[in-house]
Structures are given as C-alpha cells and as structure tokens.
Scaffold this motif. Sequence first.
Motif, mmCIF file in Angstrom:
data_model
loop_
_atom_site.group_PDB
_atom_site.id
_atom_site.type_symbol
_atom_site.label_atom_id
_atom_site.label_comp_id
_atom_site.label_asym_id
_atom_site.label_seq_id
_atom_site.Cartn_x
_atom_site.Cartn_y
_atom_site.Cartn_z
ATOM 1 N N GLN A 5 0.848 -1.081 -0.073
ATOM 2 C CA GLN A 5 -0.099 0.196 -0.026
ATOM 3 C C GLN A 5 0.856 1.122 0.028
ATOM 4 O OE1 GLN A 5 -3.048 -0.308 -0.305
ATOM 5 N NE2 GLN A 5 -3.839 -2.138 0.604
ATOM 6 N N LEU A 165 0.080 12.129 -6.776
ATOM 7 C CA LEU A 165 -0.760 11.296 -7.536
ATOM 8 C C LEU A 165 -0.360 11.253 -8.902
ATOM 9 C CD1 LEU A 165 -4.183 12.253 -6.040
ATOM 10 C CD2 LEU A 165 -3.164 10.018 -5.761
ATOM 11 N N SER A 168 2.863 9.215 -9.635
ATOM 12 C CA SER A 168 2.620 7.716 -9.316
ATOM 13 C C SER A 168 1.652 7.135 -10.292
ATOM 14 C CB SER A 168 1.988 7.384 -7.786
ATOM 15 O OG SER A 168 2.818 8.020 -6.967
ATOM 16 N N GLU A 170 -1.157 5.138 -11.846
ATOM 17 C CA GLU A 170 -2.853 5.463 -11.573
ATOM 18 C C GLU A 170 -3.080 4.134 -10.757
ATOM 19 O OE1 GLU A 170 -7.067 6.288 -13.940
ATOM 20 O OE2 GLU A 170 -5.317 5.984 -15.055
ATOM 21 N N ASN A 171 -3.968 4.130 -9.744
ATOM 22 C CA ASN A 171 -4.465 3.276 -9.044
ATOM 23 C C ASN A 171 -3.581 2.537 -8.125
ATOM 24 O OD1 ASN A 171 -7.046 3.682 -9.727
ATOM 25 N ND2 ASN A 171 -6.802 2.480 -11.624
ATOM 26 N N THR A 172 -2.460 3.527 -7.670
ATOM 27 C CA THR A 172 -1.482 3.114 -6.857
ATOM 28 C C THR A 172 -1.292 3.554 -5.729
ATOM 29 O OG1 THR A 172 0.168 4.275 -7.839
ATOM 30 C CG2 THR A 172 -0.150 1.768 -8.635
ATOM 31 N N THR A 174 -3.420 5.316 -2.043
ATOM 32 C CA THR A 174 -4.797 5.657 -1.590
ATOM 33 C C THR A 174 -4.405 6.800 -0.718
ATOM 34 O OG1 THR A 174 -5.334 3.259 -1.450
ATOM 35 C CG2 THR A 174 -6.300 4.714 0.369
ATOM 36 N N ARG A 197 -7.051 9.993 -10.082
ATOM 37 C CA ARG A 197 -5.917 8.728 -10.404
ATOM 38 C C ARG A 197 -5.805 7.773 -9.010
ATOM 39 N NH1 ARG A 197 -2.299 9.206 -14.448
ATOM 40 N NH2 ARG A 197 -0.616 8.335 -13.076
ATOM 41 N N ALA A 198 -6.355 8.335 -7.816
ATOM 42 C CA ALA A 198 -6.077 7.704 -6.375
ATOM 43 C C ALA A 198 -6.926 6.597 -6.704
ATOM 44 C CB ALA A 198 -6.863 8.482 -5.472
ATOM 45 N N LYS A 199 -6.447 5.378 -6.176
ATOM 46 C CA LYS A 199 -6.832 4.201 -6.093
ATOM 47 C C LYS A 199 -8.144 4.184 -5.237
ATOM 48 C CE LYS A 199 -5.559 -0.655 -4.189
ATOM 49 N NZ LYS A 199 -4.464 -1.459 -3.607
ATOM 50 N N GLU A 200 -8.096 5.067 -3.991
ATOM 51 C CA GLU A 200 -9.129 4.881 -3.043
ATOM 52 C C GLU A 200 -9.307 5.924 -2.232
ATOM 53 O OE1 GLU A 200 -11.298 1.511 0.049
ATOM 54 O OE2 GLU A 200 -9.427 1.136 -0.770
ATOM 55 N N LYS A 266 -13.789 6.070 -5.701
ATOM 56 C CA LYS A 266 -14.219 5.095 -4.451
ATOM 57 C C LYS A 266 -13.820 5.671 -3.479
ATOM 58 C CE LYS A 266 -13.148 0.414 -3.072
ATOM 59 N NZ LYS A 266 -12.130 -0.855 -3.221
#
Length: 438
Positions: A5, A165, A168, A170-172, A174, A197-200, A266
């Motif tokens: 994470q 963001l 980094s 994408e989606n890596t 949080t 681009r944030a994972k969550e 998300k």
Amino acid sequence: MAPKQRVILDTDPGVDDVLALLLALSASPEELELAMISVTYGNVPLQSCLRNVVATFHVLEKEMKWREETGKSTRGFGALNTHKPIVAVGPEHALEDEILAADHFHGADGLHGVHEKQPHLSPADTWRSLFSDEEPQGEKVEPPSYSKYFTPSKAPAHKEILRVLKESPENTVTVVAVGPLTNVALAAAEDPETFLRAKELVVMGGAVNVEGNVTPVAEFNCFADTVAAARVYALTSPNPSSTMPPVIHGKSFLPPYPAKLSKQLKLTLFPLDITTPLELRKKYFYETIQPITKSGSPLALWIETFMTGIFNKVEAMLGDGSEPGLSLHDPACIWYMLTQDDPAWEPVAKPEDIRIETSGQWTRGMHVIDRRQRAKPGEQSSKVETHPSDPLDATTFDDVPGDDMGWLSVNKGNRINRMVKTPGDEKFAAILMDRLFG
C-alpha cells in the motif's frame, strides 16, 4: 519489494490522529509506504497540528536510539526507517466557514499538554523554518536531526497531493483522510482528473445510524468543513452536480467539476457507527504501557502522558465512575490499510447514496440517507422497451414526479462504500499496542 500500500495521510493531529500516524509508521516496508503527510487544521489550529506531526518524528528518533542502546527489540517501524514521507501544510480554515477546533477534548495543544509536561520530548521551535519561506535571523540554523525521517515541503498540501498522484502510476496511491476534508477538496477542485488517479479515498467521518459527536447529528470532521465533504462525496456520483453543495450568497470559492469525468471516485467511509466501538480502555492501556514506560521508553512516556489527559477528560464527561476509553477512530483507517485483504472487513452490500447537509440550521454536517425504501424506476428501465431513435426516451424512466432532489434516480446521488464490520472490535487495541511496542 514494493510496498503493498502507498498512502497519503491527510490528518489534523490530536490524540487518535497521532496514534494513526504511529501505526502507519510502525508497518513493515513491504506492508505500507507513507508517501505523504498532508496536515490540516481541525482538532487544534493548523500550526499546533503541524507541531504534533514534527514532535512525533522527534520522539521516534529518541525511541529508536533508546531501543538500539538498550538492546530492545527493533521489530516494527520499518516504514519509518525505509520511506521518507513529504510533509506539507494546508489552509488554516474551512472553505467557507470559520475555524472550528476540538481542543476541549484533545487539549489546547492537541495532546493534552504533553509539550509542557514532557519538554525534553518536544522539538525546539527551529523546526518552523523547515516550512517557512522567511529567512531565519542571525546564524544559519541546521535542520534538526529527526528531519531525516521526512521531507518538508513549502508548497500547499493540496498541490503536493496532486503531485504525488500525478507522479505515481494510476490506482497505486490511497488517500486516507482522518480530518476535515479541506485539503482533499482543494486538490479535487484544482485538478479532478489527477485526483481521480487515486486508488481509493478512505475517510473517517460522519454518523449514519448513530448520534453525532459535535451536534446531535454531525461528526466533527464533517462538521468542520461541510462544503469540502459534500464536494468530495459528489465525486462518487455518476452526476456530481446532483449532490454538490448549494451556492450561498451567489458565490462559490471553488469551481464546479467538469460535466464529464473519466471515472467515479471510490470512497470508503468509516463513520462513528464503526469506529466508536473500537476502544482503547484505561485499565488495559496502563497495564500494557507502564512497564514499558518504567523501562525508559521515550515513546511510551510520551503516549502515556497524553493518554492520561484523554482518560481524565473522558471520565469527567461520563461522570458516572465507569471505566473510560478512547475510541480509535483514525487508527481504524490505517488498520484497514494494513489488513485490507482480510475478508472480515465488511462494507455495505451496495454503495449508498449518502449526502452531506451543508446549510441546515440544526442539521449542518449530517449524513443524510434515504430510509423510505422506495423503488427506483430507473432500475427497472432495462425491462421496458425504449425507442433508440429518441436518445431521451430511456432517461424518462428515471424521472419521478416530485423527486426534485433525485433520491429515486439511478443517475444521480452519491455512491459511498460504507464500512459496517471490522475483523474484531475487541482486539484492535491489543493489535495497536503490539504494533507500537512489540
């Protein structure tokens, strides 16, 4: 090995925020990388929050030295010793409201006077130069030794969030937000696509089926900046404009989102409903911490000092002689990040349309949810024959007379992934203490 994470922690360090920060730093480098600490106002004014972040690293430097000198276990705090988070600071107040502080609960400094009670564990004020553009007067001041653990930034926190963001994959990354959502809302407003681009986005905030902790219906983080919370929640909607806060007095401090965005946010919500039962009880805490404090641990002495202030405050608030405890609201979000794969974490079966009241006289900050259990016609529209030649035909089945706010629409409203069950409310306190002290 890359960390499982990567986290940006947006925080307003009072007591449970500091415990959340310590829990993140105690992780192994394979579990979690704390990429950034985004500091916001909240529990106390902004500069006090920043001081508490810096003090955490100051105390940890002393703790690591003590453990090494005494041959104590060096297990834990791998993330502290491996990664070097950016520390950046946001604005001093909410987007459209005056500053609201919870220093009645956390003490004037956010940590129940720990800086006065344990001055040898508090950093000298020279740390302020790390975050200021002003040239220090007199001799050049060397950076404090504990600054080896972080990278101070003079850029606004929301711009650093966007930079992390953007740089980094994408989606890596949080974003874990455990304070008022001002920094998060500013980042989302300035560049929505980069923010997405944030994972969550993991949020500690709100009260859905329980009472609030600052008003009968509102939780502190959301109440402190309702407009920011409403704007951030709106990014979970297929139509963000449907839940954006109303413009008051004809002026909005931030622009609307573009009509079309590439994806929905998300957002996983940890409201008071799930965090309040996660208690660190007084008896267990002292039984665990006091032998460690007596052995000479700087970290144990520091934590015991501010936790004593918290327990005294809770005892006074309860007034019935019952054993006090601290609800581990903010650490719960870090626990989730460390154990996200555990199937015992249980969200709602289907994302909920939870909206933020921003202008109610008595209900500001309330998390509003439709409890009428009425059918949404749009959910049945796929069963109805439509006319392809009329592009508006299908949308007519989503309209309900009198439903001006779109509660019964499948194309409007938020989509909040509310967490409802943890891997074990009663065991988290022991997990936290073991992570910090092994």
